[in-house]
Motif scaffolding. Structure first.
Motif, short mmCIF file in Angstrom:
data_model
loop_
_atom_site.label_atom_id
_atom_site.label_comp_id
_atom_site.label_asym_id
_atom_site.label_seq_id
_atom_site.Cartn_x
_atom_site.Cartn_y
_atom_site.Cartn_z
N ASN A 64 0.83 -1.19 0.00
CA ASN A 64 0.00 0.00 0.00
C ASN A 64 0.88 1.25 0.00
OD1 ASN A 64 -2.65 -1.33 0.29
ND2 ASN A 64 -1.81 -1.96 2.28
N LYS A 82 2.35 2.46 -8.95
CA LYS A 82 1.40 1.43 -9.37
C LYS A 82 2.09 0.35 -10.20
CE LYS A 82 -2.87 -0.06 -9.55
NZ LYS A 82 -3.53 -0.58 -8.34
N HIS A 87 -2.10 -1.31 -4.00
CA HIS A 87 -2.92 -0.11 -3.97
C HIS A 87 -2.03 1.13 -3.92
CE1 HIS A 87 -6.74 -2.20 -3.29
NE2 HIS A 87 -6.07 -3.00 -2.48
N TYR A 101 -2.70 5.20 -3.36
CA TYR A 101 -3.68 6.23 -3.01
C TYR A 101 -3.03 7.61 -3.20
CZ TYR A 101 -5.58 2.15 -0.58
OH TYR A 101 -6.06 0.90 -0.26
N GLU A 155 -5.75 7.89 -13.29
CA GLU A 155 -7.00 7.15 -13.03
C GLU A 155 -7.04 5.86 -13.83
OE1 GLU A 155 -10.26 9.82 -13.86
OE2 GLU A 155 -10.70 10.00 -11.74
N GLY A 168 -5.20 3.01 -12.49
CA GLY A 168 -5.71 2.42 -11.25
C GLY A 168 -5.35 3.15 -9.98
N GLU A 183 -5.91 5.41 -6.94
CA GLU A 183 -7.14 5.71 -6.21
C GLU A 183 -7.03 7.10 -5.58
OE1 GLU A 183 -8.30 2.17 -3.74
OE2 GLU A 183 -6.59 1.25 -4.79
N LYS A 205 -7.86 10.14 -3.30
CA LYS A 205 -8.44 10.43 -1.98
C LYS A 205 -8.34 11.94 -1.77
CE LYS A 205 -8.99 6.06 -0.62
NZ LYS A 205 -10.30 5.48 -0.27
#
Length: 995
Positions: free
Chosen positions: A665, A683, A690, A692, A713, A716, A718, A720
């Motif tokens: 993460n 990524k 993940h 973020y 985007e 992938g 994410e 926040k």
């Protein structure tokens, strides 16, 4: 200058139209006419229309010339601007009142003329259209119709003023203006080639047999029904009632706007509760439909009326404004779909609300017509956009109205939610404004070139590339840009942000064209490239081999200066080479640019860390250019925990080709392009599940370019948003939730932290919050810096130490590649004391450029980007295009390459629309050279301009700056500058109809 329009007498209008058309083949500045198929007509209320569309009741139907321009361009249905009891100077209209640069807002409502003057305008327009239809071969004199629009309550509509207006348009035969028009037209019969006395005598006085009712927000349903009943039973008029999108309900409207990207459009639920409710509207409409059937009249709804929204950041004066254009389309078509289903398609719908080239054919073919437009013709291309719409609709099958295809309308509504032509992009449309005032003369510029920090000759290389002349195109590019591959791939393309095509469909793809030229022309270009002779005294040292250093070295060497680059790493290229991921730009392309620079004879010393400017000078270099970049890590304040620097991570990622250990993460803090690169690289890193991206505002307010956001985007990442990082502990990034407050000075909503906590899993937290200049290096070398640690330089980028310059990110912190090139060029020019570039001439036929105006170009592989380019430096005239009243006029002055723009004071109501689209930080209606009707008008204005006092003796008053001068004739015995004299002379001799 006054915002009070002065209607043009009928005789003067005829002079203007006939003379302009004869001399220039235009009518009120509209270049291309629409010629209707007279055998193809639609029947509407016992009248015939050759095209089922025209201008909506608004700025484009307020004056005679507006209606004439619209007809010439293809309109055949005219919804005349609304009249009401309150009129003229008594009407409180704030100015400016229109802002149409993106979605459109306005604060106007009904005609600004007195009702009797509005009536006269419509009669004059009716007469002129009847005549020019035949004279110019545009269509049948009976191929168009007028539809009157009234408001806003029964009491007002029943006043004598409004009743005279209604009855006069039903039958104008006994009115003074109708008689005047006929008498004048007959007097002018010898000036016509095709119009006969019989044609004029045959012009009917029955101007309108239909009416559109507009009511104010909050008007009770019983009042609306009373008015419509009155219009049907007492006035015997085919009647449309304007329906507001508020019928859809607040929740539906808010959800639709939010999901389509219009979340920033602010409105509350007040009008949704106060306006006509859907459950009241349906039975009322059914009763009125039945009544119309009994009276053998037609009844329907007009979708839509105004949609009120809140004013934010002073877009327009006042507290409330009305929204239209593509943002209104999803609501308008949703209401059309709902009513079509409710009435099984049997309710006639007249349509407005975001209709334009992209959807109008589908709306018509679904059985919804007539269709009126406003916003699209308030954008560049103006009335000329109607020609393309007319040609598009002419391809449809014309058949009598039977019913609306409710299934097709629902499909349009569904499509509207995702269609890129109607949805809002992630980022707002960038401003095209330059930071300089519009000049009185020779104002046409290419905004793309002006927006480019190095002023690339864009239109020239675009044309050459389209012709397959890649080598020649690359020659043009490299006059100012030694890094065509790098800038052709990752340039921030400010040129495209300024492109006028943004107001049509999408900007011209300038950056991609540069890369095409680079790839196509590189090999041939390099073969013939010769190392320049050394002609300048002394030697120059460039410290740093990134974009700024490469550019400085290139221009110095090309200018004849012996030049050496000192680079601390083992190869040139800087951040582009060592940090930016390969998925952004291939290494081999970077190397091609580096080879181009080396071909100038630049010496390269890698693995050479420079710490002392004095030591470099002792090596025999009389000039030093510091292109150090911004290498110091930016700070992010956390209560606890550590972050990884984004550039350090990216460098390691690139060196190890993604084989980096950062856990499952990963959180990236930041919202710029570097943050996007970092997130995408993370990524693609081994073991990461993940990624973020945390930012304290929404995506709309992130500084990153939209394409970079979308790519992140797609990969992938994410997002926040609305989170403020607080601390990192135990594998978690702890954040506070953020709310957006009012707009700050940057135009972004201010983030306000709350106490609400959000936790995000984080094995690694990477901070992409910007880098800083190397203050310590500058101080160690006695270079004076400011409070931010940036070196203080003069206008030539020289520091306090003689012949020591700074360029690139090391000047003020991280910037763009093209800004680095600009700095390198500027420093080189200062060293050489001469320009290192030349300007290219891009000669185009003006008629070729006029032919492009107003034409929407869909994505089509057969269309080159050069064909899409409007070549604004050859013909701009945005202020001419977008003026509804035709108050800005293009003037050809003998001996001058460029057409001049003249503002005609009496035709202007200061709507402000020209201000939205002028590429300068100006308002043409205030800042362009102005023709005044009277001396009194001149003294009521601050505009620079002139007034004709004595036509026979050529006596003028001229204001330039704050000085008013007399001018008699056009000799040189005057204080008025020669170019202004020539301008006035051209108007006097070739555009006499303007006086």
């Amino acid at each position: 200058m006054s915002d009070i329009m002065t209607p043009i007498p009928f005789e003067d209008l005829l002079d203007w139209i006939l003379e302009e058309h004869k001399k220039y083949g235009t009518v009120f500045g509209v270049h291309k006419p629409f010629v209707a198929d007279q055998n193809k007509k639609l029947s509407l209320f016992d009248e015939k229309i050759e095209t089922p569309f025209g201008p909506a009741a608004g700025p484009n139907t307020q004056l005679t010339q507006n209606i004439v321009a619209a007809y010439y361009a293809g309109s055949r249905f005219f919804e005349l601007k609304t009249v009401q009891e309150l009129d003229g100077e008594d009407l409180p209209v704030n100015k400016p009142c229109i802002k149409a640069d993106d979605e459109c807002y306005n604060v106007e409502w009904s005609t600004e003329l007195r009702v009797q003057d509005a009536f006269a305008e419509y009669v004059k327009a009716w007469f002129i259209l009847k005549m020019i239809s035949k004279e110019f071969g545009l269509g049948s004199p009976d191929g168009f119709m007028f539809n009157m629009s009234v408001g806003y309550d029964l009491k007002g509509i029943q006043t004598k003023k409004i009743d005279d207006f209604i009855e006069g348009l039903k039958d104008a035969s006994q009115t003074a203006i109708f008689k005047e028009c006929k008498e004048t037209a007959l007097k002018y019969i010898d000036k016509f080639e095709k119009v006969t006395k019989e044609d004029i005598e045959a012009i009917t006085a029955n101007i309108c047999n239909s009416i559109t009712l507009s009511t104010l927000h909050g008007c009770p349903p019983e009042e609306i029904e009373k008015i419509a009943t009155y219009l049907l039973t007492e006035k015997h008029l085919n009647t449309f009632i304007k329906c507001n999108p508020t019928l859809l309900g607040y929740e539906f409207a808010r959800k639709t706007m939010d999901e389509m990207g219009y979340d920033y459009v602010a409105f509350g639920d007040f009008h949704f509760k106060d306006d006509l409710q859907y459950e009241d509207a349906i039975p009322m409409l059914k009763r009125l439909q039945s009544l119309a059937d009994d009276k053998k009249l037609s009844f329907g709804v007009k979708i839509t009326n105004t949609f009120p929204v809140d004013v934010k950041q002073n877009e327009l004066p006042g507290e409330e404004m009305y929204m239209s254009g593509r943002s209104l389309y999803p609501l308008s078509i949703a209401l059309a779909a709902k009513l079509s289903e409710e009435f099984d398609g049997k309710l006639r719908i007249s349509y407005s609300g975001g209709a334009d080239y992209h959807n109008i054919k589908q709306i018509f073919e679904a059985g919804i017509w007539p269709i009126t437009v406003a916003t699209t013709v308030l954008k560049p291309g103006g009335y000329g956009r109607m020609v393309q719409i007319g040609e598009l609709l002419a391809k449809s099958e014309y058949k009598p109205f039977e019913r609306v295809d409710k299934k097709a309308v629902r499909e349009l509504q569904t499509d509207s939610l995702t269609n890129p032509y109607h949805t809002k992009a992630v980022k707002p449309l960038p401003s095209r404004k330059m930071k300089k005032e519009v000049p009185l003369m020779d104002c046409f510029v290419a905004p793309c070139k002006e927006g480019c920090p190095i002023h690339q000759d864009i239109t020239t290389y675009m044309k050459l590339t389209a012709e397959g002349k890649y080598e020649e195109a690359l020659e043009v590019i490299t006059e100012k840009n030694p890094l065509p591959f790098i800038t052709g791939t990752i340039c921030a393309h400010r040129c495209m942000s300024k492109c006028t095509r943004n107001f049509y469909e999408e900007p011209v793809h300038i950056r991609e064209t540069k890369l095409e030229a680079a790839k196509g022309g590189y090999e041939a270009f390099m073969k013939k490239l010769q190392k320049p002779d050394v002609t300048e005294k002394g030697k120059a040292a460039v410290i740093g081999g990134g974009p700024a250093g490469l550019a400085a070295a290139y221009f110095l060497a090309r200018g004849g200066k012996q030049t050496t680059i000192f680079e601390r790493k083992d190869s040139l290229g800087g951040v582009i080479k060592h940090v930016i991921p390969k998925f952004r730009i291939p290494t081999e392309d970077i190397e091609k640019d580096i080879e181009l620079v080396k071909a100038m004879g630049v010496e390269v010393k890698t693995n050479s860390l420079v710490t002392s400017v004095e030591e470099v000078k002792k090596m025999g270099y009389d000039t030093v250019i510091l292109a150090l970049g911004a290498s110091k890590e930016g700070n992010i304040r956390l209560e606890s925990g550590k972050t990884v620097n984004a550039l350090a991570f990216l460098e390691e990622f690139k060196k190890k080709e993604g084989h980096v250990s950062i856990g499952k993460n990963v959180v990236v803090i930041g919202g710029g392009n570097t943050a996007m690169d970092t997130a995408r690289a993370a990524k693609a890193t081994d073991g990461v599940e993940h990624v973020y991206l945390v930012y304290r505002r929404t995506k709309r307010y992130m500084p990153a370019e939209e394409e970079e956001l979308l790519l992140a985007e797609k990969d992938g990442v994410e997002f926040k948003d609305l989170l403020a990082p607080v601390k990192v502990e135990n594998g978690v990034l702890i954040c506070h939730k953020v709310e957006l407050g009012d707009m700050d000075a940057s135009g972004r909503r201010k983030p306000i932290e709350t106490e609400e906590v959000v936790e995000i899993p984080a094995d690694t937290v990477i901070a992409a919050v910007g880098e800083k200049t190397d203050k310590e290096f500058y101080e160690a070398n006695r270079i004076v810096t400011n409070k931010k640690g940036c070196p203080i330089v003069d206008e030539n980028l020289m520091t306090n130490i003689e012949q020591v310059y700074v360029a690139g990110d090391g000047l003020n912190g991280p910037a763009t590649v093209v800004e680095a090139i600009r700095d390198g060029m500027k420093a080189a020019e200062a060293v050489l004391q001469k320009s290192v570039k030349c300007e290219q001439e891009d000669e185009r036929n003006p008629e070729e450029l006029y032919a492009k105006k107003g034409i929407i170009l869909d994505a089509n592989p057969a269309t080159t980007e050069s064909e899409r380019c409007l070549v604004c430096s050859g013909v701009c005239e945005n202020c001419v295009d977008v003026c509804p009243n035709r108050a800005n006029v293009s003037i050809q002055v003998p001996g001058r390459k460029m057409a001049q723009v003249l503002h005609v004071d009496r035709m202007c109501n200061e709507c402000g629309n020209c201000m939205s689209f002028c590429p300068y930080s100006s308002a043409p209606y205030k800042d362009k050279f102005t023709l005044f009707r009277t001396e009194e008008d001149m003294y009521h204005s601050e505009n620079q301009g002139f007034v004709l006092l004595d036509k026979e003796n050529k006596v003028f008053k001229v204001r330039l700056g704050n000085e008013i001068m007399n001018m008699i004739g056009f000799d040189r015995k005057t204080l008025v500058p020669k170019e202004i004299v020539e301008f006035i002379k051209a108007v006097y001799e070739d555009y006499v109809y303007l006086f």
